[in-house]
Design an enzyme around this catalytic site. Structure first.
Site, PDB file in Angstrom:
ATOM      1  N   HIS A 129      -3.275   7.075   2.815  1.00  0.00           N
ATOM      2  CA  HIS A 129      -3.707   5.799   2.247  1.00  0.00           C
ATOM      3  C   HIS A 129      -5.085   5.459   2.815  1.00  0.00           C
ATOM      4  O   HIS A 129      -5.314   5.580   4.023  1.00  0.00           O
ATOM      5  CB  HIS A 129      -2.688   4.717   2.607  1.00  0.00           C
ATOM      6  CG  HIS A 129      -3.165   3.331   2.315  1.00  0.00           C
ATOM      7  ND1 HIS A 129      -3.711   2.991   1.094  1.00  0.00           N
ATOM      8  CD2 HIS A 129      -3.174   2.204   3.072  1.00  0.00           C
ATOM      9  CE1 HIS A 129      -4.048   1.712   1.122  1.00  0.00           C
ATOM     10  NE2 HIS A 129      -3.733   1.216   2.302  1.00  0.00           N
ATOM     11  N   ASN A 144     -10.111  -0.264   0.305  1.00  0.00           N
ATOM     12  CA  ASN A 144      -8.647  -0.169   0.268  1.00  0.00           C
ATOM     13  C   ASN A 144      -8.168  -0.698  -1.092  1.00  0.00           C
ATOM     14  O   ASN A 144      -8.249  -1.894  -1.354  1.00  0.00           O
ATOM     15  CB  ASN A 144      -8.065  -1.003   1.422  1.00  0.00           C
ATOM     16  CG  ASN A 144      -6.550  -0.974   1.465  1.00  0.00           C
ATOM     17  OD1 ASN A 144      -5.893  -0.536   0.530  1.00  0.00           O
ATOM     18  ND2 ASN A 144      -5.995  -1.469   2.561  1.00  0.00           N
ATOM     19  N   CYS A 198       0.810  -1.229   0.000  1.00  0.00           N
ATOM     20  CA  CYS A 198       0.000   0.000   0.000  1.00  0.00           C
ATOM     21  C   CYS A 198       0.839   1.273   0.000  1.00  0.00           C
ATOM     22  O   CYS A 198       0.325   2.357  -0.267  1.00  0.00           O
ATOM     23  CB  CYS A 198      -0.947   0.001   1.194  1.00  0.00           C
ATOM     24  SG  CYS A 198      -2.005  -1.452   1.217  1.00  0.00           S
TER      25      CYS A 198
HETATM   26  N1  COA Z   1     -18.387  -8.876  10.668  1.00  0.00           N
HETATM   27  C1  COA Z   1     -18.761  -9.038  11.942  1.00  0.00           C
HETATM   28  N2  COA Z   1     -17.904  -9.317  12.934  1.00  0.00           N
HETATM   29  C2  COA Z   1     -16.610  -9.435  12.607  1.00  0.00           C
HETATM   30  C3  COA Z   1     -16.148  -9.286  11.292  1.00  0.00           C
HETATM   31  C4  COA Z   1     -17.102  -8.996  10.311  1.00  0.00           C
HETATM   32  N3  COA Z   1     -16.762  -8.824   9.015  1.00  0.00           N
HETATM   33  N4  COA Z   1     -14.819  -9.444  11.265  1.00  0.00           N
HETATM   34  C5  COA Z   1     -14.441  -9.688  12.530  1.00  0.00           C
HETATM   35  N5  COA Z   1     -15.517  -9.695  13.340  1.00  0.00           N
HETATM   36  C6  COA Z   1     -15.562  -9.902  14.784  1.00  0.00           C
HETATM   37  C7  COA Z   1     -14.362 -10.645  15.299  1.00  0.00           C
HETATM   38  O1  COA Z   1     -14.549 -12.049  15.168  1.00  0.00           O
HETATM   39  C8  COA Z   1     -14.334 -10.222  16.742  1.00  0.00           C
HETATM   40  O2  COA Z   1     -15.296 -10.955  17.458  1.00  0.00           O
HETATM   41  P1  COA Z   1     -14.969 -11.517  18.934  1.00  0.00           P
HETATM   42  O3  COA Z   1     -14.746 -10.267  19.761  1.00  0.00           O
HETATM   43  O4  COA Z   1     -16.183 -12.267  19.275  1.00  0.00           O
HETATM   44  O5  COA Z   1     -13.741 -12.336  18.783  1.00  0.00           O
HETATM   45  C9  COA Z   1     -14.813  -8.767  16.702  1.00  0.00           C
HETATM   46  O6  COA Z   1     -15.508  -8.636  15.435  1.00  0.00           O
HETATM   47  C10 COA Z   1     -13.708  -7.755  16.768  1.00  0.00           C
HETATM   48  O7  COA Z   1     -12.676  -8.165  15.885  1.00  0.00           O
HETATM   49  P2  COA Z   1     -11.396  -7.304  15.698  1.00  0.00           P
HETATM   50  O8  COA Z   1     -10.486  -7.989  14.725  1.00  0.00           O
HETATM   51  O9  COA Z   1     -10.841  -6.923  17.033  1.00  0.00           O
HETATM   52  O10 COA Z   1     -12.031  -5.999  15.013  1.00  0.00           O
HETATM   53  P3  COA Z   1     -11.325  -4.633  14.698  1.00  0.00           P
HETATM   54  O11 COA Z   1     -12.045  -3.552  15.379  1.00  0.00           O
HETATM   55  O12 COA Z   1      -9.836  -4.715  14.851  1.00  0.00           O
HETATM   56  O13 COA Z   1     -11.631  -4.464  13.141  1.00  0.00           O
HETATM   57  C11 COA Z   1     -10.469  -4.704  11.071  1.00  0.00           C
HETATM   58  C12 COA Z   1     -11.140  -5.438  12.224  1.00  0.00           C
HETATM   59  C13 COA Z   1      -9.894  -5.739  10.120  1.00  0.00           C
HETATM   60  C14 COA Z   1     -11.546  -3.878  10.359  1.00  0.00           C
HETATM   61  C15 COA Z   1      -9.366  -3.765  11.623  1.00  0.00           C
HETATM   62  O14 COA Z   1      -8.520  -4.490  12.494  1.00  0.00           O
HETATM   63  C16 COA Z   1      -8.538  -3.153  10.548  1.00  0.00           C
HETATM   64  O15 COA Z   1      -9.029  -2.434   9.701  1.00  0.00           O
HETATM   65  N6  COA Z   1      -7.228  -3.377  10.583  1.00  0.00           N
HETATM   66  C17 COA Z   1      -6.318  -2.833   9.602  1.00  0.00           C
HETATM   67  C18 COA Z   1      -6.396  -3.646   8.356  1.00  0.00           C
HETATM   68  C19 COA Z   1      -5.792  -2.909   7.191  1.00  0.00           C
HETATM   69  O16 COA Z   1      -6.004  -1.750   7.029  1.00  0.00           O
HETATM   70  N7  COA Z   1      -5.033  -3.639   6.385  1.00  0.00           N
HETATM   71  C20 COA Z   1      -4.399  -3.073   5.263  1.00  0.00           C
HETATM   72  C21 COA Z   1      -3.277  -2.197   5.704  1.00  0.00           C
HETATM   73  S1  COA Z   1      -2.603  -1.339   4.361  1.00  0.00           S
END
Ligand code: COA
Length: 326
Positions: free
Chosen positions: A251, A281, A112
């Site tokens: 980004h 993204n 990215c």
């Molecule tokens: N729908 C519903 N629930 C979901 C889900 C979805 N699509 N994906 C995950 N969950 C659940 C998880 O299982 C977890 O449940 P639990 O608490 O029972 O275990 C809960 O939601 C929280 O998960 P978590 O991973 O802590 O969520 P988060 O707030 O970190 O959000 C992302 C997840 C992926 C959106 C976030 O971590 C993110 O954007 N990270 C950066 C990723 C990124 O930008 N990558 C590219 C970089 S260039």
């Protein structure tokens, strides 16, 4: 000689995939996706779309805006992690499509952050006097390497391309840039195969090794820290503070990441450009897509100090300050 941006362009596949569409594919809701990421929809390539064709369309728009002809180009760099082929480079395919026969063409792989890496390379060539006109393109078809059974990652990514035309000029457009990598965290965000370690095989497909693997939470925390650091380093190298920024173009990974950085930098919302609600993204394409939209809608004005800031797999990060002259 210094680098001046003289054209921008972007291109997208026609098809739109909404959060409601994703609700039918994995166990999630529009509400969860919107509050956790800010994304509402993303573009998705059809079988006729390739990274090179999206890149070519974006490039043609940037060329048209600048009034430069393809034969005048000395260099074409495509930043991508989803090339048409392992080789030749997607940049060579774009060169062929454009008939830019005088250019050196190659790809840059920095996930990215790839667009900022590629723009830094062109800036160095222009400062050295070896390049006068160049195209830098970020282009991706990520939806072909997304695991559509993984609700943690499938909703994040989209397809598209953005391009900028750079020309040598006595007055500087690109003021400063900073790029840095941390290979020790490569396993937080990667595509296991096909490659040397996991060559194309039935095992690769059975174990879903051809799809993106991501530890979202860890990536989130590191992204905020690294992007803040890159932004501040670039600003101070140019003798600026955050108060001098007219438009921050980060980004477009996650609205919460962008808000966290904006807060750390003390930027009001109106100075932070966000369009990920419509595109998700798009990795290396996200910043040039955002720049093209900001340029064409008047969100960036001539004379503005624009700060670009990115983070991605590798891990990589980069930031760049630009005096907008279009
Ligand atoms: N729908 C519903 N629930 C979901 C889900 C979805 N699509 N994906 C995950 N969950 C659940 C998880 O299982 C977890 O449940 P639990 O608490 O029972 O275990 C809960 O939601 C929280 O998960 P978590 O991973 O802590 O969520 P988060 O707030 O970190 O959000 C992302 C997840 C992926 C959106 C976030 O971590 C993110 O954007 N990270 C950066 C990723 C990124 O930008 N990558 C590219 C970089 S260039």
């Amino acid at each position: 000689m210094r680098s001046r941006l003289t054209g921008t362009g972007s291109a997208f596949p026609f098809n739109v995939l909404t959060n409601q569409d994703i609700e039918k594919m994995v166990d999630t809701t529009d509400e969860w996706i919107t509050t956790r990421t800010g994304i509402k929809e993303r573009r998705i390539a059809s079988s006729d779309d390739f990274t090179s064709t999206l890149a070519t369309t974006a490039a043609l728009k940037a060329l048209e805006m600048s009034g430069v002809s393809p034969a005048e180009l000395d260099m074409i760099i495509v930043a991508t992690v989803t090339p048409d082929f392992p080789f030749p480079s997607t940049a060579c395919l774009v060169q062929n499509n454009l008939k830019a026969e005088n250019a050196a063409a190659f790809d840059v792989s920095a996930a990215c952050s790839g667009f900022i890496y590629a723009l830094s390379i062109v800036d160095s060539f222009i400062r050295s006097g070896k390049v006068k006109k160049a195209l830098v393109i970020g282009a991706e078809i990520l939806t072909r390497i997304v695991d559509w059974t993984d609700r943690n990652s499938c909703l994040l990514f989209g397809d598209g391309a953005g391009a900028v035309l750079i020309e040598a000029d006595s007055s500087p457009g690109i003021l400063d840039s900073f790029i840095k990598s941390d290979g020790s965290c490569w396993e937080l965000l990667y595509q296991p195969g096909p490659g040397n370690r996991n060559p194309a095989s039935h095992k690769l497909i059975d174990e879903r090794l051809n799809f993106i693997r991501m530890q979202g939470n860890e990536v989130f925390k590191l992204a905020v820290r690294a992007m803040e650091d890159a932004a501040l380093k670039t600003l101070s190298a140019g003798g600026f503070t955050t108060d001098d920024i007219d438009l921050f173009v980060p980004h477009q990974a996650n609205r919460r990441i962008i808000e966290a950085i904006g807060k750390r930098l003390g930027l009001p919302d109106e100075k932070v450009f966000v369009n990920l609600d419509r595109y998700g993204n798009t990795s290396s394409a996200s910043i040039p897509i955002a720049l093209d939209e900001a340029n064409r809608t008047g969100a960036i004005k001539t004379g503005d100090l624009v700060l670009l800031d990115a983070f991605g797999g590798g891990l990589t990060c980069g930031a760049m300050s630009i005096r907008w002259q279009l």
